[in-house]
Scaffold this motif. Structure first.
Motif, PDB file in Angstrom:
ATOM      1  N   GLU A   1      13.982  -6.736  14.891  1.00 54.62           N
ATOM      2  CA  GLU A   1      13.391  -6.738  16.228  1.00 54.62           C
ATOM      3  C   GLU A   1      12.712  -5.416  16.563  1.00 54.62           C
ATOM      4  OE1 GLU A   1      13.180  -9.641  17.212  1.00 54.62           O
ATOM      5  OE2 GLU A   1      14.677 -10.322  15.770  1.00 54.62           O
ATOM      6  N   ARG A   2      12.689  -4.471  15.635  1.00 49.81           N
ATOM      7  CA  ARG A   2      12.086  -3.170  15.925  1.00 49.81           C
ATOM      8  C   ARG A   2      10.581  -3.194  15.711  1.00 49.81           C
ATOM      9  NH1 ARG A   2      15.415   1.638  13.328  1.00 49.81           N
ATOM     10  NH2 ARG A   2      17.477   0.691  13.358  1.00 49.81           N
ATOM     11  N   ARG A   3       9.944  -2.147  16.230  1.00 50.77           N
ATOM     12  CA  ARG A   3       8.519  -1.954  16.008  1.00 50.77           C
ATOM     13  C   ARG A   3       8.338  -0.931  14.890  1.00 50.77           C
ATOM     14  NH1 ARG A   3       4.744  -2.906  19.736  1.00 50.77           N
ATOM     15  NH2 ARG A   3       5.133  -4.751  20.963  1.00 50.77           N
TER      16      ARG A   3
ATOM     17  N   ARG B   1       6.961  -8.146   3.503  1.00 50.88           N
ATOM     18  CA  ARG B   1       5.800  -8.835   4.056  1.00 50.88           C
ATOM     19  C   ARG B   1       4.915  -9.390   2.941  1.00 50.88           C
ATOM     20  NH1 ARG B   1       1.448  -5.415   7.462  1.00 50.88           N
ATOM     21  NH2 ARG B   1       1.092  -4.561   5.399  1.00 50.88           N
TER      22      ARG B   1
ATOM     23  N   GLU C   1       0.838   3.629   2.132  1.00 53.67           N
ATOM     24  CA  GLU C   1       1.321   4.019   3.456  1.00 53.67           C
ATOM     25  C   GLU C   1       1.849   2.846   4.265  1.00 53.67           C
ATOM     26  OE1 GLU C   1      -2.304   3.258   4.010  1.00 53.67           O
ATOM     27  OE2 GLU C   1      -2.293   3.942   1.935  1.00 53.67           O
TER      28      GLU C   1
ATOM     29  N   ALA D   1       6.613   1.639  14.586  1.00 49.39           N
ATOM     30  CA  ALA D   1       6.531   3.047  14.983  1.00 49.39           C
ATOM     31  C   ALA D   1       7.890   3.735  14.894  1.00 49.39           C
ATOM     32  CB  ALA D   1       5.989   3.152  16.407  1.00 49.39           C
ATOM     33  N   LEU D   2       8.965   2.963  14.991  1.00 47.98           N
ATOM     34  CA  LEU D   2      10.285   3.571  15.029  1.00 47.98           C
ATOM     35  C   LEU D   2      11.024   3.492  13.698  1.00 47.98           C
ATOM     36  CD1 LEU D   2      11.118   2.140  18.507  1.00 47.98           C
ATOM     37  CD2 LEU D   2      10.767   4.543  17.950  1.00 47.98           C
TER      38      LEU D   2
ATOM     39  N   PHE E   1       0.827  -1.205   0.000  1.00 50.83           N
ATOM     40  CA  PHE E   1       0.000   0.000   0.000  1.00 50.83           C
ATOM     41  C   PHE E   1       0.865   1.260   0.000  1.00 50.83           C
ATOM     42  CE2 PHE E   1      -2.257  -3.432   2.058  1.00 50.83           C
ATOM     43  CZ  PHE E   1      -3.499  -3.383   1.475  1.00 50.83           C
TER      44      PHE E   1
ATOM     45  N   ARG F   1       1.116   0.389   5.961  1.00 46.18           N
ATOM     46  CA  ARG F   1       0.123  -0.363   6.730  1.00 46.18           C
ATOM     47  C   ARG F   1       0.728  -1.535   7.480  1.00 46.18           C
ATOM     48  NH1 ARG F   1      -5.389  -0.719   3.117  1.00 46.18           N
ATOM     49  NH2 ARG F   1      -5.198   1.310   2.145  1.00 46.18           N
ATOM     50  N   LEU F   2       1.844  -1.294   8.161  1.00 42.31           N
ATOM     51  CA  LEU F   2       2.423  -2.343   8.998  1.00 42.31           C
ATOM     52  C   LEU F   2       1.597  -2.456  10.267  1.00 42.31           C
ATOM     53  CD1 LEU F   2       6.181  -1.440   8.591  1.00 42.31           C
ATOM     54  CD2 LEU F   2       4.825  -3.076   7.279  1.00 42.31           C
ATOM     55  N   PHE F   3       1.611  -3.634  10.882  1.00 46.67           N
ATOM     56  CA  PHE F   3       0.855  -3.830  12.114  1.00 46.67           C
ATOM     57  C   PHE F   3       1.648  -3.251  13.269  1.00 46.67           C
ATOM     58  CE2 PHE F   3      -0.314  -7.415   9.305  1.00 46.67           C
ATOM     59  CZ  PHE F   3      -1.588  -6.972   9.018  1.00 46.67           C
ATOM     60  N   PRO F   4       1.130  -2.197  13.926  1.00 47.07           N
ATOM     61  CA  PRO F   4       1.938  -1.477  14.925  1.00 47.07           C
ATOM     62  C   PRO F   4       2.251  -2.307  16.162  1.00 47.07           C
ATOM     63  CG  PRO F   4      -0.325  -0.654  14.895  1.00 47.07           C
ATOM     64  CD  PRO F   4      -0.201  -1.606  13.748  1.00 47.07           C
ATOM     65  N   HIS F   5       1.419  -3.334  16.436  1.00 44.60           N
ATOM     66  CA  HIS F   5       1.642  -4.104  17.665  1.00 44.60           C
ATOM     67  C   HIS F   5       2.606  -5.266  17.474  1.00 44.60           C
ATOM     68  CE1 HIS F   5      -1.480  -6.019  15.387  1.00 44.60           C
ATOM     69  NE2 HIS F   5      -1.550  -7.050  16.185  1.00 44.60           N
TER      70      HIS F   5
END
Lengths: 235, 245
Positions: free
Chosen positions: B134-136, B152, B91, B138-139, B89, B93-97
């Motif tokens: 290993e990062r999230r 993905r 933007e 958001a970062l 997509f 659209r990665l899963f933030p959690h």
């Protein structure tokens, strides 16, 4: 420090609140999802019915419960003849009264957090092969976790404070249905009960603040988990 | 691989009628990249969503190599989760959690097939994702997010990769970086791609065929070299040249 009677009241209140939260949680999550993510005919009516305990006088809710779940009520009669269960005038009845009264608060908190989830994330999950149920458990529910925790607290607090529906439905029986608010009410009705009533009020304050602090911590932890900022410290 | 699209979409007060085939003999390369080219707001995203199965067209038919994915007349509609089309997509659209690693492995939870043992390592290497695992989300920076999103989609073992303006939200340097990764994917993997863009430069660099969309319909289809004029700066120049043909 506390008398055996006071312990009985506290433990009963916590037991009732715990079970009312636990039993209503799965239903609240399901209904919050229905309201947040689906459209069906009669949805506004359904929404209104879910919110009814919030706007009705608690005594009315308690009386409805008595009429339907009492030994002669349509549901109560079935429960008794099939399972030999009577909920009226028992602590299980108090659980039901508290669960019903806290239900709209719980649904509302969970629904708001589900509505805040970008549906585009659920779309992305679909393109990666996640069907309806899997999508719910892997994306929607984890992202709604802060709202779930908030909803649990609100319902827990409501249960600790529930008075009208409980006393109407299951009466005021020591050790069975006399929860904290009912005990306080009883003490204010007898001469010289003021001091004891105030002691219970203090306990109510302590319990409420403790519940609030625990849930604040849990909500903060859940939001950090969801948003992924817990990695800040590591990078 | 041949994707044939012949659909009608009602978008607000206008109808988008699209008809094209992508791939086939003239696709060039193992997989081939077909560009959906047109101005912003022309409905390109809706077409890709229809191909992905996220949007049900009002009429028409979509088929991949003869297998029908959507047929309004026959009431066939294969939902997105069973099409196995990778989708990148605009933007991310990665899963933030979820961590980057779990985002990458997301599709595995629903894909029971055996995976080549080095598949994950290969994609991680191809997109330079090792330091991010290993990062999230958001970062991550915008470019890093898009690389993870591409990885993905690839790890879902897609039959077709859909990319909807994947560079739109990036600055020039990041655009160049991701574009070179995409060129590498095109050359090293044999996954056909549909690439949506309004940039002539991106289309020329990446695609072999182009479908030009304007005024709610397809105005030109063919090899990029023939359809797009050389050195056209933007969409407007192309659209004038297409009209004058």
């Amino acid at each position: 420090m506390l008398t055996p009677e006071e312990w009985q009241v506290i433990l009963l209140s916590l037991k009732v609140a715990f079970w009312s939260v636990t039993l209503s949680l799965p239903f609240a999550i399901a209904i919050a999802w229905l309201l947040a993510r689906t459209n069906f005919p009669g949805k506004s009516l359904f929404d209104a019915v879910v919110h009814l305990p919030l706007v009705l006088p608690p005594v009315v809710v308690g009386y409805f419960l008595l009429l339907s779940l009492g030994r002669k009520g349509p549901i109560g009669e079935l429960l008794y003849t099939w399972f030999g269960i009577t909920v009226v005038f028992t602590w299980m009845g108090a659980v039901i009264a508290c669960a019903v009264m806290g239900f709209p608060l719980m649904v509302r908190a969970i629904r708001l957090s589900m509505e805040a989830i970008d549906p585009k994330l659920e779309q992305a999950a679909r393109t990666l092969g996640a069907g309806g149920l899997a999508r719910f458990f892997v994306v929607t529910l984890p992202l709604a976790l802060p709202g779930v925790v908030t909803g649990m607290l609100l319902s827990f607090a409501r249960s600790l404070g529930e008075f009208g529906a409980t006393i109407t439905f299951v009466s005021n029986i020591p050790g069975q249905t006399r929860t904290l608010p009912l005990a306080i009410y009883t003490l204010t009705q007898v001469p010289g009960g003021d001091e004891q009533a105030l002691r219970l009020c203090a306990i109510a304050v302590v319990l409420s603040i403790a519940a609030l602090l625990v849930s604040e911590t849990l909500v903060r932890r859940a939001s950090r988990r969801v948003l992924g900022y817990d990695a800040v410290g590591r990078h | 691989m041949t994707l044939s699209v012949d659909i009608e979409l009602k978008l607000g007060d206008f109808t988008l009628a699209t008809r094209f085939e992508s791939g086939g003999a003239n696709a060039g390369g193992a997989g081939g990249v077909t560009a959906l080219f047109g101005e912003s707001g022309v409905g390109k995203t809706s077409i890709v969503n229809a191909i992905a199965g996220l949007l049900r067209p009002d009429a028409g038919r979509i088929a991949l190599d003869g297998a029908v994915l959507f047929d309004a007349a026959a009431r066939v509609f294969v939902p997105a989760e069973r099409r196995r089309f990778g989708y990148v997509f605009q933007e991310g659209r990665l899963f933030p959690h979820l961590s980057v690693r779990r985002n990458l492995l997301f599709a595995r939870w629903f894909d029971k097939a055996d995976h080549a043992p080095d598949e994950f390592a290969h994609v991680v290497e191809l997109l330079g994702l090792e330091p991010l695992l290993e990062r999230r989300p958001a970062l991550l920076s915008g470019g890093e997010k898009q690389r993870v999103a591409i990885g993905r989609a690839l790890l879902a073992r897609p039959r077709l990769l859909l990319l909807d303006e994947p560079l739109a939200s990036l600055d020039a340097a990041r655009k160049e970086e991701i574009l070179s990764y995409l060129v590498r994917l095109r050359d090293e993997l044999s996954i056909p791609m549909i690439y949506v863009s309004h940039s002539v430069e991106e289309v020329t660099r990446l695609a072999s065929n182009v479908v030009v969309i304007a005024d709610g319909r397809v105005t030109a289809v063919g090899p990029v070299g023939q359809v797009l004029p050389q050195k056209a700066p933007d969409y407007n120049a192309v659209s004038q040249s297409v009209e004058s043909q």
